[in-house]
Design an enzyme around this catalytic site. Structure first.
Site, PDB file in Angstrom:
ATOM      1  N   SER A  56       0.838  -1.211   0.000  1.00  0.00           N
ATOM      2  CA  SER A  56       0.000   0.000   0.000  1.00  0.00           C
ATOM      3  C   SER A  56       0.865   1.251   0.000  1.00  0.00           C
ATOM      4  O   SER A  56       0.540   2.248  -0.663  1.00  0.00           O
ATOM      5  CB  SER A  56      -0.939   0.008   1.213  1.00  0.00           C
ATOM      6  N   ASP A 114       6.660   3.081   6.360  1.00  0.00           N
ATOM      7  CA  ASP A 114       6.588   2.366   5.078  1.00  0.00           C
ATOM      8  C   ASP A 114       6.689   3.320   3.892  1.00  0.00           C
ATOM      9  O   ASP A 114       7.433   3.074   2.940  1.00  0.00           O
ATOM     10  CB  ASP A 114       5.289   1.556   4.980  1.00  0.00           C
TER      11      ASP A 114
END
Length: 305
Positions: A56, A114
């Site tokens: 994602s 991330d």
């Protein structure tokens, strides 16, 4: 936006969340920097979704870079004749900030680590919201295993928070110990490039084992991950979960002298469990603009479809 896209309230399918993030980022970037021109957005990935590999975040970072470039908020760094190019530090910071907004749409309250790794690449230190790139890290060989057990980062993060609030005197020391493991691991990794010694690997393996036990304690383990660790341990290898846990993926450290036969035997046993394995390295460049001629044939084929 959910109503516009026909997404039901509370929907958590990756496709629905990805659509929502795209709509939000496209409209927000248009409102701030001027209309994004009419474009086709094609998304292709080798990363499995919902497995803790940052798919994602990779999506959000690429989307932010594409939309910001399309509307002129950042430059198009690719010069004629070049196969790849990267943006300036200032532009990467802007890409990262918008990618984080996309991650928030998909995950609720992500750490931001991330999308930072997806933006800058390499290895980063994350502590109390502060992200610092590590200057020198060795290239580490790993076995990456997908248990194929789906999980939700948002749900797992909420469960850990609930456990900390319920048992602060028990959970906070565990979190302090996890922090100490990270700092010890950083020291070892930064010492390795200047003095690559076989003695470093047993230390990293022990840190892997301790960290995995702690992650089970805070509630992000899973029987599939326990099985992964047992299988690799039977081949003398050390593993831990990666990502949010609760299933998803685990990584297994491979020493430089690990025999190919041992790796193949471990992969065979892991696949027999219904898992999927890849042998790869840790560390890669961050978000990059590619010319079409620099892309692999299978990527061009996938995008053309």
């Amino acid at each position: 936006l959910k109503e516009f896209a026909g997404i039901t309230a509370g929907a958590s399918a990756p496709e629905s969340l990805a659509t929502l993030a795209f709509l939000y980022m496209c409209l927000a970037i248009s409102a701030k920097y001027g209309d994004v021109p009419s474009v086709d957005i094609l998304v292709w990935s080798e990363l499995p979704t919902g497995a803790g590999l940052g798919s994602s975040a990779a999506y959000a970072v690429c989307l932010a870079a594409a939309l910001l470039t399309a509307c002129g908020a950042i430059s198009c760094p690719l010069k004629e004749g070049e196969s790849t190019a990267r943006w300036t530090e200032e532009e990467l910071t802007l890409i990262n900030s918008w990618a984080f907004q996309g991650e928030r749409v998909m995950h609720g309250n992500p750490s931001g680590v991330d999308n930072a790794v997806g933006t800058w690449g390499g290895a980063l230190r994350y502590q109390s919201g502060k992200i610092t790139p590590l200057k020198r890290v060795p290239l580490l060989r790993i076995l990456l295993t997908n248990t194929k057990v789906p999980r939700s980062t948002k749900v797992l993060v909420a469960n850990v928070k609930e456990k900390i609030l319920k048992f602060p005197a028990i959970m906070n020391p565990v979190l302090d110990s996890i922090d100490a493991i990270s700092q010890e691991c950083q020291s070892v990794l930064e010492a390795m490039p200047a003095n690559p010694s076989p003695e470093h690997y047993p230390v990293l393996e022990e840190l892997f084992d301790i960290n995995q036990h702690h992650l089970n304690v805070i509630g992000v383990g899973h029987p599939s991950l326990d099985r992964l660790c047992r299988v690799t341990a039977s081949h003398g290898l050390h593993s831990k979960l990666t990502g949010a846990g609760g299933g998803g993926c685990g990584i297994t450290l491979l020493r430089p002298d690990t025999s190919p036969l041992a790796v193949e035997a471990a992969k065979r046993d892991l696949c027999a469990c219904g898992f999927e394995c890849w042998e790869t390295d840790i560390g890669a460049p961050g978000v990059t603009l590619h010319s079409s001629s620099s892309l692999k044939a299978e990527v061009l084929c996938a995008l053309a479809e």
